[in-house]
Write an enzyme that holds these catalytic residues in place. Sequence first.
Site, mmCIF file in Angstrom:
data_model
loop_
_atom_site.group_PDB
_atom_site.id
_atom_site.type_symbol
_atom_site.label_atom_id
_atom_site.label_comp_id
_atom_site.label_asym_id
_atom_site.label_seq_id
_atom_site.Cartn_x
_atom_site.Cartn_y
_atom_site.Cartn_z
ATOM 1 N N GLY A 1 0.811 -1.207 0.000
ATOM 2 C CA GLY A 1 0.000 0.000 0.000
ATOM 3 C C GLY A 1 0.850 1.265 0.000
ATOM 4 O O GLY A 1 1.929 1.286 0.587
ATOM 5 N N PRO A 2 0.361 2.317 -0.684
ATOM 6 C CA PRO A 2 -0.902 2.421 -1.430
ATOM 7 C C PRO A 2 -0.835 1.947 -2.881
ATOM 8 O O PRO A 2 -1.817 2.058 -3.596
ATOM 9 C CB PRO A 2 -1.206 3.919 -1.370
ATOM 10 C CG PRO A 2 0.142 4.560 -1.349
ATOM 11 C CD PRO A 2 1.038 3.637 -0.566
ATOM 12 N N LYS B 1 4.722 1.565 -5.923
ATOM 13 C CA LYS B 1 5.816 0.656 -6.275
ATOM 14 C C LYS B 1 5.258 -0.650 -6.853
ATOM 15 O O LYS B 1 5.840 -1.221 -7.783
ATOM 16 C CB LYS B 1 6.682 0.370 -5.046
ATOM 17 C CG LYS B 1 7.430 1.584 -4.507
ATOM 18 C CD LYS B 1 8.314 1.200 -3.340
ATOM 19 C CE LYS B 1 8.959 2.425 -2.715
ATOM 20 N NZ LYS B 1 7.973 3.292 -2.035
ATOM 21 N N CYS C 1 11.048 5.134 3.694
ATOM 22 C CA CYS C 1 11.088 6.571 3.398
ATOM 23 C C CYS C 1 11.522 7.326 4.648
ATOM 24 O O CYS C 1 10.817 8.200 5.149
ATOM 25 C CB CYS C 1 9.740 7.071 2.904
ATOM 26 S SG CYS C 1 9.847 8.734 2.200
#
Length: 475
Positions: A291-292, A295, A410
């Site tokens: 999700g979302p 990738k 991230c």
Amino acid sequence: MSDQPRRRTGKPYRRPKKDPVRILAFEALRAVDERDAYANLVLPPLLRKAREDGSFDARDAALATELVYGTLRRQGTYDAIISECVDRPLREVDPPVLDVLSLGAHQLLGTRIPTHAAVSASVELARVVLGDGRAKFVNAVLRKIAADDLDGWLDRVAPPYDEDPEDHLGVVHSHPRWVVSALWDSLGGGRAGIEDLLEADNERPEVTLVARPGRSTPEELLDAVGEENALPGRWSPYAVRLTEGGEPGALDAVREGRAGVQDEGSQLVALALANAPVEGADARWLDACAGPGGKAALLGALAAERGAALLAAEKQPHRARLVARALAGNPGPYEVIAADGTRPVWRPGSFDRVLVDVPCTGLGALRRRPEARWRRRPEDLDGFAPLQRELLRQALKAVRVGGVVGYATCSPHLAETRAVVDDVLKERGEAAAELVDARPLMPGVPALGDGPDVQLWPHLHGTDAMYLAVLRRTA
């Protein structure tokens, strides 16, 4: 007794002027504060409604966007300045009042709006949303702020760099002290590098599109947007950067799912995993935290070109639905399931490639979600740590011997990147898995460090601060 009407003393009452742009900006800030919402989710529907009812044009939308994001990015700096101009601790100022003051401070110190107009518009907003009594307080505070420019205020409210470097940088560049310290530890180097990074966090990021291979091309997107409004990506061969903003959803390729909005750093992570050499078969791929869906959609398109199948797993059902929407129409075989990557429903050793993009503090995306810097706390790291390690453990179990795992996040925080990878490798022993040098998997991208893992940076690469380690299972 005279029949003449009695004259009123003083000025007649004037109703406040309603400014739709500033009222919308105030509503967005209240949603961020009251509901822990994110501006990038709150603001678009508010702008869409304002355009549909005819109260906004493109310039109004641009101003509202700047007011919301600029205020959130510079919140720490503005808080320090406002503290100097009020007679009480900021925690005793009502949050709606503080939002109006912050909006006013940003107009005075962070935009080219003339001083008189900035103060006048903010006082009118206060009269509408707070009432006349508190509008007088707003007026008094903003007039104090207007007495100096931003540089003058920073000289007054920021401690000297030589005495406290982290606190100085935190106030000047509007980041919590602990975030400054963590970013500096990960980046290394001296003052110039960390200042460049913090400044980049406060810049408005470009909107980047991805042309999903086999379904769209960068040339199609450039033609649709117009070359005067877009540029090819810096590093990803599938990226297109929108230089003038624009509405990606208006493009046919985006509406049809053949292209999407995806940061170039996110694209590079997916491409690197797809480029990593594997020993033997290359038929089954897994995105274990899909999700979302950005990738997963890129991986699905790449897998389809090679005749491979993708399984996209996402724990949260509503996010799994977003993944399914992103992958809809993918030409190759794929499946989307709602499943927890820490409690896999697949058999061990089933996959040739596995991506695990783990939940994290999000400190690498502060350009896009500026409010996250004020919402996160150091103790959040302790909450994510067990989950990140378990997801990587299970990813290494899911891949076959000779296959590869991409551990991505991230966040550049060392506790969420190298510490996780090092700990899991030590648990499994050197014979169980080995790190692959990820730098050659991002050809043409400079300043990737000493390896074997890769850390991207906003100020060096123009991307979110994505981290990637590639591991090959050896036993």
